[in-house]
Design a protein around this motif. Structure first.
Motif, PDB file in Angstrom:
ATOM      1  N   LEU A 116      52.351  26.775  10.835  1.00  0.00           N
ATOM      2  CA  LEU A 116      52.542  26.391   9.447  1.00  0.00           C
ATOM      3  C   LEU A 116      51.194  26.048   8.840  1.00  0.00           C
ATOM      4  CD1 LEU A 116      54.322  25.687   7.014  1.00  0.00           C
ATOM      5  CD2 LEU A 116      54.525  23.380   7.973  1.00  0.00           C
ATOM      6  N   ILE A 117      50.902  26.678   7.717  1.00  0.00           N
ATOM      7  CA  ILE A 117      49.664  26.438   6.978  1.00  0.00           C
ATOM      8  C   ILE A 117      50.057  25.903   5.605  1.00  0.00           C
ATOM      9  CG2 ILE A 117      47.559  27.472   6.059  1.00  0.00           C
ATOM     10  CD1 ILE A 117      47.777  27.667   9.137  1.00  0.00           C
ATOM     11  N   ASN A 118      49.509  24.744   5.232  1.00  0.00           N
ATOM     12  CA  ASN A 118      49.735  24.200   3.892  1.00  0.00           C
ATOM     13  C   ASN A 118      48.626  24.667   2.976  1.00  0.00           C
ATOM     14  OD1 ASN A 118      52.054  22.753   4.466  1.00  0.00           O
ATOM     15  ND2 ASN A 118      50.942  20.899   5.007  1.00  0.00           N
ATOM     16  N   ARG A 119      49.017  25.092   1.768  1.00  0.00           N
ATOM     17  CA  ARG A 119      48.011  25.482   0.778  1.00  0.00           C
ATOM     18  C   ARG A 119      47.963  24.403  -0.296  1.00  0.00           C
ATOM     19  NH1 ARG A 119      48.075  30.827  -2.959  1.00  0.00           N
ATOM     20  NH2 ARG A 119      49.549  29.587  -4.143  1.00  0.00           N
ATOM     21  N   TYR A 120      46.782  23.840  -0.464  1.00  0.00           N
ATOM     22  CA  TYR A 120      46.555  22.803  -1.470  1.00  0.00           C
ATOM     23  C   TYR A 120      45.876  23.407  -2.688  1.00  0.00           C
ATOM     24  CZ  TYR A 120      47.784  19.415   2.104  1.00  0.00           C
ATOM     25  OH  TYR A 120      48.455  18.701   3.052  1.00  0.00           O
ATOM     26  N   ALA A 121      45.612  22.555  -3.683  1.00  0.00           N
ATOM     27  CA  ALA A 121      44.929  22.988  -4.902  1.00  0.00           C
ATOM     28  C   ALA A 121      43.615  23.668  -4.542  1.00  0.00           C
ATOM     29  CB  ALA A 121      44.676  21.800  -5.804  1.00  0.00           C
ATOM     30  N   ALA A 122      43.185  24.544  -5.405  1.00  0.00           N
ATOM     31  CA  ALA A 122      41.952  25.315  -5.205  1.00  0.00           C
ATOM     32  C   ALA A 122      42.039  26.193  -3.956  1.00  0.00           C
ATOM     33  CB  ALA A 122      40.732  24.398  -5.129  1.00  0.00           C
ATOM     34  N   SER A 123      43.263  26.535  -3.565  1.00  0.00           N
ATOM     35  CA  SER A 123      43.518  27.456  -2.445  1.00  0.00           C
ATOM     36  C   SER A 123      42.974  26.977  -1.109  1.00  0.00           C
ATOM     37  CB  SER A 123      42.967  28.847  -2.771  1.00  0.00           C
ATOM     38  OG  SER A 123      43.639  29.367  -3.887  1.00  0.00           O
ATOM     39  N   ARG A 124      42.887  25.681  -0.907  1.00  0.00           N
ATOM     40  CA  ARG A 124      42.478  25.155   0.405  1.00  0.00           C
ATOM     41  C   ARG A 124      43.641  25.311   1.366  1.00  0.00           C
ATOM     42  NH1 ARG A 124      38.987  19.947   0.576  1.00  0.00           N
ATOM     43  NH2 ARG A 124      38.644  20.893   2.590  1.00  0.00           N
ATOM     44  N   LEU A 125      43.347  25.813   2.545  1.00  0.00           N
ATOM     45  CA  LEU A 125      44.361  26.088   3.555  1.00  0.00           C
ATOM     46  C   LEU A 125      44.213  25.101   4.706  1.00  0.00           C
ATOM     47  CD1 LEU A 125      43.893  29.939   3.561  1.00  0.00           C
ATOM     48  CD2 LEU A 125      45.737  28.657   2.466  1.00  0.00           C
ATOM     49  N   TYR A 126      45.315  24.466   5.107  1.00  0.00           N
ATOM     50  CA  TYR A 126      45.299  23.417   6.122  1.00  0.00           C
ATOM     51  C   TYR A 126      46.281  23.769   7.227  1.00  0.00           C
ATOM     52  CZ  TYR A 126      45.606  18.678   8.053  1.00  0.00           C
ATOM     53  OH  TYR A 126      45.573  17.586   8.875  1.00  0.00           O
ATOM     54  N   ASP A 127      45.772  23.868   8.454  1.00  0.00           N
ATOM     55  CA  ASP A 127      46.609  24.166   9.620  1.00  0.00           C
ATOM     56  C   ASP A 127      47.230  22.856  10.097  1.00  0.00           C
ATOM     57  OD1 ASP A 127      47.664  24.759  12.139  1.00  0.00           O
ATOM     58  OD2 ASP A 127      46.046  26.146  12.635  1.00  0.00           O
ATOM     59  N   VAL A 128      48.543  22.756  10.003  1.00  0.00           N
ATOM     60  CA  VAL A 128      49.251  21.530  10.341  1.00  0.00           C
ATOM     61  C   VAL A 128      49.104  21.185  11.821  1.00  0.00           C
ATOM     62  CG1 VAL A 128      51.534  20.454  10.396  1.00  0.00           C
ATOM     63  CG2 VAL A 128      50.860  21.829   8.431  1.00  0.00           C
ATOM     64  N   GLU A 129      49.129  22.191  12.680  1.00  0.00           N
ATOM     65  CA  GLU A 129      49.072  21.941  14.120  1.00  0.00           C
ATOM     66  C   GLU A 129      47.715  21.409  14.566  1.00  0.00           C
ATOM     67  OE1 GLU A 129      49.362  24.537  18.168  1.00  0.00           O
ATOM     68  OE2 GLU A 129      50.903  24.870  16.656  1.00  0.00           O
ATOM     69  N   THR A 130      46.641  22.016  14.085  1.00  0.00           N
ATOM     70  CA  THR A 130      45.306  21.580  14.516  1.00  0.00           C
ATOM     71  C   THR A 130      44.731  20.489  13.626  1.00  0.00           C
ATOM     72  OG1 THR A 130      44.187  23.283  13.198  1.00  0.00           O
ATOM     73  CG2 THR A 130      44.766  23.841  15.482  1.00  0.00           C
ATOM     74  N   ARG A 131      45.404  20.203  12.512  1.00  0.00           N
ATOM     75  CA  ARG A 131      44.966  19.186  11.554  1.00  0.00           C
ATOM     76  C   ARG A 131      43.551  19.457  11.053  1.00  0.00           C
ATOM     77  NH1 ARG A 131      47.332  13.696  14.376  1.00  0.00           N
ATOM     78  NH2 ARG A 131      49.487  14.374  14.326  1.00  0.00           N
ATOM     79  N   ALA A 132      43.346  20.702  10.616  1.00  0.00           N
ATOM     80  CA  ALA A 132      42.028  21.109  10.129  1.00  0.00           C
ATOM     81  C   ALA A 132      42.177  22.139   9.020  1.00  0.00           C
ATOM     82  CB  ALA A 132      41.210  21.701  11.268  1.00  0.00           C
ATOM     83  N   TYR A 133      41.212  22.146   8.112  1.00  0.00           N
ATOM     84  CA  TYR A 133      41.186  23.173   7.079  1.00  0.00           C
ATOM     85  C   TYR A 133      40.713  24.473   7.705  1.00  0.00           C
ATOM     86  CZ  TYR A 133      42.082  19.696   3.555  1.00  0.00           C
ATOM     87  OH  TYR A 133      42.673  18.721   2.808  1.00  0.00           O
ATOM     88  N   VAL A 134      41.300  25.586   7.265  1.00  0.00           N
ATOM     89  CA  VAL A 134      40.996  26.889   7.849  1.00  0.00           C
ATOM     90  C   VAL A 134      40.660  27.886   6.745  1.00  0.00           C
ATOM     91  CG1 VAL A 134      42.425  26.518   9.889  1.00  0.00           C
ATOM     92  CG2 VAL A 134      43.441  27.545   7.854  1.00  0.00           C
ATOM     93  N   THR A 135      40.156  29.033   7.162  1.00  0.00           N
ATOM     94  CA  THR A 135      39.808  30.111   6.240  1.00  0.00           C
ATOM     95  C   THR A 135      40.785  31.272   6.435  1.00  0.00           C
ATOM     96  OG1 THR A 135      38.346  31.172   7.826  1.00  0.00           O
ATOM     97  CG2 THR A 135      37.363  29.486   6.396  1.00  0.00           C
TER      98      THR A 135
END
Length: 65
Positions: free
Chosen positions: A10-29
């Protein structure tokens, strides 16, 4: 015999298209998402503000290597 399901990320997408990997708790590209798909993961992207699933909008066809 049922097919084996691919592991899901599961990847959360925040404002400005920031992508956050829920499992690793890190922003990703997008490149990281491409690597996950190549490794056999099912990548699911959810927009945090609306709760909508936007996987197809983020991962355009042809992203896979």
């Amino acid at each position: 015999m049922p097919r084996k399901r691919r592991p899901r990320r599961l990847i959360n997408r925040y404002a400005a298209s920031r992508l956050y990997d829920v499992e690793t708790r890190a922003y990703v590209t997008l490149d990281h998402l491409k690597d996950l798909r190549s490794a056999g993961y099912e990548v699911v992207v959810r927009e945090v503000e609306t709760g909508r699933f936007v996987t197809e909008d983020v991962l355009k066809p042809g992203l896979d290597a």
